[in-house]
Design a protein around this motif. Structure first.
Motif, PDB file in Angstrom:
ATOM      1  N   LEU A  56      45.731  77.048  34.792  1.00 51.31           N
ATOM      2  CA  LEU A  56      44.694  77.722  36.049  1.00 51.31           C
ATOM      3  C   LEU A  56      44.198  79.021  36.003  1.00 51.31           C
ATOM      4  CD1 LEU A  56      46.008  76.094  39.136  1.00 51.31           C
ATOM      5  CD2 LEU A  56      44.231  75.098  37.832  1.00 51.31           C
ATOM      6  N   ASP A  57      45.074  80.063  35.345  1.00 46.13           N
ATOM      7  CA  ASP A  57      44.660  81.413  35.130  1.00 46.13           C
ATOM      8  C   ASP A  57      44.042  81.314  33.884  1.00 46.13           C
ATOM      9  OD1 ASP A  57      46.546  82.450  37.084  1.00 46.13           O
ATOM     10  OD2 ASP A  57      48.134  82.781  35.740  1.00 46.13           O
ATOM     11  N   HIS A  58      44.066  80.624  32.822  1.00 46.80           N
ATOM     12  CA  HIS A  58      43.183  80.571  31.739  1.00 46.80           C
ATOM     13  C   HIS A  58      41.803  80.093  32.227  1.00 46.80           C
ATOM     14  CE1 HIS A  58      42.043  80.876  27.695  1.00 46.80           C
ATOM     15  NE2 HIS A  58      42.298  79.273  27.376  1.00 46.80           N
ATOM     16  N   LEU A  59      41.875  78.957  32.984  1.00 49.60           N
ATOM     17  CA  LEU A  59      40.378  78.557  33.484  1.00 49.60           C
ATOM     18  C   LEU A  59      39.843  79.412  34.228  1.00 49.60           C
ATOM     19  CD1 LEU A  59      38.527  76.137  33.679  1.00 49.60           C
ATOM     20  CD2 LEU A  59      40.154  75.115  35.704  1.00 49.60           C
ATOM     21  N   ALA A  60      40.512  80.438  35.056  1.00 48.68           N
ATOM     22  CA  ALA A  60      39.736  81.296  35.837  1.00 48.68           C
ATOM     23  C   ALA A  60      39.245  82.480  34.920  1.00 48.68           C
ATOM     24  CB  ALA A  60      40.785  81.971  36.896  1.00 48.68           C
ATOM     25  N   ALA A  61      40.011  82.780  33.887  1.00 50.79           N
ATOM     26  CA  ALA A  61      39.412  83.800  33.050  1.00 50.79           C
ATOM     27  C   ALA A  61      38.333  83.039  32.034  1.00 50.79           C
ATOM     28  CB  ALA A  61      40.629  84.249  31.925  1.00 50.79           C
ATOM     29  N   LEU A  62      38.396  82.051  32.017  1.00 53.60           N
ATOM     30  CA  LEU A  62      37.150  81.267  30.752  1.00 53.60           C
ATOM     31  C   LEU A  62      36.017  81.383  31.726  1.00 53.60           C
ATOM     32  CD1 LEU A  62      36.682  79.885  28.314  1.00 53.60           C
ATOM     33  CD2 LEU A  62      37.293  77.861  29.279  1.00 53.60           C
ATOM     34  N   LEU A  63      36.085  80.926  33.199  1.00 53.81           N
ATOM     35  CA  LEU A  63      34.955  80.948  34.013  1.00 53.81           C
ATOM     36  C   LEU A  63      34.333  82.271  34.278  1.00 53.81           C
ATOM     37  CD1 LEU A  63      36.365  78.125  36.795  1.00 53.81           C
ATOM     38  CD2 LEU A  63      34.566  77.832  34.817  1.00 53.81           C
ATOM     39  N   GLU A  64      35.187  83.381  34.279  1.00 53.13           N
ATOM     40  CA  GLU A  64      34.748  84.686  34.725  1.00 53.13           C
ATOM     41  C   GLU A  64      33.869  85.111  33.315  1.00 53.13           C
ATOM     42  OE1 GLU A  64      36.266  88.991  35.656  1.00 53.13           O
ATOM     43  OE2 GLU A  64      37.588  87.637  34.653  1.00 53.13           O
ATOM     44  N   ILE A  65      34.362  85.072  32.147  1.00 57.34           N
ATOM     45  CA  ILE A  65      33.659  85.218  30.894  1.00 57.34           C
ATOM     46  C   ILE A  65      32.407  84.417  30.778  1.00 57.34           C
ATOM     47  CG2 ILE A  65      33.548  85.138  28.313  1.00 57.34           C
ATOM     48  CD1 ILE A  65      35.357  86.889  29.113  1.00 57.34           C
ATOM     49  N   ARG A  66      32.488  83.092  30.883  1.00 55.85           N
ATOM     50  CA  ARG A  66      30.989  82.269  30.963  1.00 55.85           C
ATOM     51  C   ARG A  66      30.122  82.691  31.990  1.00 55.85           C
ATOM     52  NH1 ARG A  66      33.488  76.136  29.919  1.00 55.85           N
ATOM     53  NH2 ARG A  66      34.041  76.576  27.942  1.00 55.85           N
ATOM     54  N   SER A  67      30.603  83.060  33.228  1.00 58.80           N
ATOM     55  CA  SER A  67      29.488  83.708  34.285  1.00 58.80           C
ATOM     56  C   SER A  67      29.074  85.132  33.979  1.00 58.80           C
ATOM     57  CB  SER A  67      30.384  83.901  35.715  1.00 58.80           C
ATOM     58  OG  SER A  67      29.601  84.567  36.612  1.00 58.80           O
ATOM     59  N   LEU A  68      29.720  86.043  33.130  1.00 56.38           N
ATOM     60  CA  LEU A  68      29.160  87.155  32.782  1.00 56.38           C
ATOM     61  C   LEU A  68      28.085  86.916  31.666  1.00 56.38           C
ATOM     62  CD1 LEU A  68      32.403  89.316  32.529  1.00 56.38           C
ATOM     63  CD2 LEU A  68      30.601  89.374  34.283  1.00 56.38           C
ATOM     64  N   ALA A  69      28.477  86.064  30.730  1.00 58.16           N
ATOM     65  CA  ALA A  69      27.312  85.928  29.530  1.00 58.16           C
ATOM     66  C   ALA A  69      26.256  85.108  30.268  1.00 58.16           C
ATOM     67  CB  ALA A  69      28.372  84.731  28.806  1.00 58.16           C
ATOM     68  N   ALA A  70      26.563  84.260  31.138  1.00 55.31           N
ATOM     69  CA  ALA A  70      25.330  83.555  31.882  1.00 55.31           C
ATOM     70  C   ALA A  70      24.400  84.667  32.540  1.00 55.31           C
ATOM     71  CB  ALA A  70      25.672  82.677  32.953  1.00 55.31           C
ATOM     72  N   GLU A  71      25.027  85.743  33.319  1.00 57.13           N
ATOM     73  CA  GLU A  71      24.312  86.874  33.792  1.00 57.13           C
ATOM     74  C   GLU A  71      23.609  87.605  32.849  1.00 57.13           C
ATOM     75  OE1 GLU A  71      26.477  89.481  36.167  1.00 57.13           O
ATOM     76  OE2 GLU A  71      27.404  87.932  37.572  1.00 57.13           O
TER      77      GLU A  71
END
Length: 373
Positions: A167-182
């Motif tokens: 879950l920690d790794h999934l949260a970090a992965l989603l954060e990176i993808r969100s920043l990349a999308a922005e």
């Protein structure tokens, strides 16, 4: 006294011969100053609109860039922890989950209340499972339009000892993808604004050229976007419109004046209707608004220099006068106005060829009700 002055002009023709050139020079000088002032005002409008529109994407880029470094550090740390805790089968489950997230389309509709409920439910479950950043995981999953049931189904096969690391790794992965999308969204937006500004000002181009009038109107809407917030825009562009030969930067000044006046008349709420159509040898542009309208006694005078219906300090009476000159003298067209409370229509007719003439023609009567989208 006025009567004596006119009697002097009648009896002494030499006085008139001296005064008329002086008056003509003063009129020409006033018009030159008016054009310069209008140019400065147009540049101010362009600068203000561009600064306002660039603020949001530029702020998004700055924020994403600032958060990207710590997010990458978190991703590296959680990846190492997940790699140490997971078995080969569990890593395969996580890889399938990440691949599915990559292919998910954005949600078609968003219900803020349902999204908030899903975020809270996922965060509470993740906190009980022992993850370090339950709120980040909850917001990341709910932003994709997903719920806790979807996540639990995809995480089947991950054992309880390795679940917090997953879950920690999934949260970090989603954060990176969100920043990349922005960054992906903000970068092209900045490029679009710069391109629209360049086209609006027609930098590095010959003054007279072939161009599409509808493109100039669209660039004007981009520049004035901040003034059009809350106003519905209806576009009625005839397909396959012919191009026009003329001075696009000057016509953009006309569109700016007309759209800006319409926005002020509607005071932040209403409908702006833009119509472009070919009519014989002319291209017809109509800009209609649902604002307060132009008083009947003022309508015949709105194109006169220094005449304005706006309050003191809000108008100089130069915008419509210069628009009239640009349309009639520079492009040999015509510009007319029809107005009543709730509907004002400005009609610009431009010849498609230099040999054509677009004289004023009777406008269609205004409808019985304001234009709506």
């Amino acid at each position: 006294p006025k009567p004596v002055f006119f009697e002097m002009l009648t009896r002494c023709h030499g006085v008139a011969a001296v005064l008329i050139p002086v008056l003509a020079w003063r009129i020409k000088s006033s018009e030159v100053q008016a054009r310069k002032r209008a140019t400065v005002e147009a540049l101010g409008t362009l600068a203000a609109g561009l600064a306002h529109e660039l603020n949001n994407p530029a702020a998004a880029v700055a924020r994403a860039a600032q958060e990207l470094a710590p997010a990458l550090e978190g991703l590296t740390r959680t990846a190492q922890a997940w790699g140490a805790a997971a078995t080969g089968a569990e890593r395969s489950v996580f890889d399938r989950l990440a691949e599915e997230l990559d292919k998910l389309p954005p949600p078609a509709t968003t219900d803020p209340f349902a999204q908030a409920d899903a975020e809270e439910e996922i965060a509470d479950w993740a906190e009980e499972a022992g993850t370090e950043r339950p709120g980040l995981l909850g917001s990341g999953i709910s932003d994709l339009g997903l719920e806790l049931g979807w996540l639990l189904e995809r995480l089947e096969g991950v054992g309880e000892p390795a679940l917090p690391a997953a879950l920690d790794h999934l949260a970090a992965l989603l954060e990176i993808r969100s920043l990349a999308a922005e960054l992906r969204a903000a970068g092209p937006r900045i490029s679009q604004l710069v391109a629209a500004t360049r086209d609006y000002a027609n930098l590095d181009r010959a003054p007279e050229q072939r161009f599409a009038v509808a493109d100039g109107i669209e660039n004007t809407l981009v520049v004035l976007r901040s003034k059009l917030a809350g106003i519905a825009i209806v576009r009625e562009y005839e397909p396959e419109l012919p191009e026009l030969t003329g001075y696009p930067s000057e016509l953009n000044q006309v569109w700016t004046n007309l759209v800006d006046n319409a926005a002020e008349a509607m005071e932040g709420a209403g409908t702006l209707t833009l119509r472009v159509r070919a009519e014989g040898v002319c291209l017809v542009v109509e800009i209609a608004d649902t604002g307060r309208g132009i008083p009947g006694d003022s309508l015949p005078r709105i194109f006169e220099p220094f005449y304005t219906t706006k309050d003191v300090g809000k108008g100089t009476g130069l915008g419509l006068h210069l628009s009239y000159r640009i349309v009639t003298q520079r492009h040999h067209g015509s510009i007319t106005a029809r107005s009543r409370p709730g509907e004002t229509r400005m009609v610009v007719r431009l010849p498609l060829t230099t040999a054509a003439a677009c004289a004023e023609t009777p406008d269609e009567p205004l409808s019985d009700s304001p234009t709506t989208s």
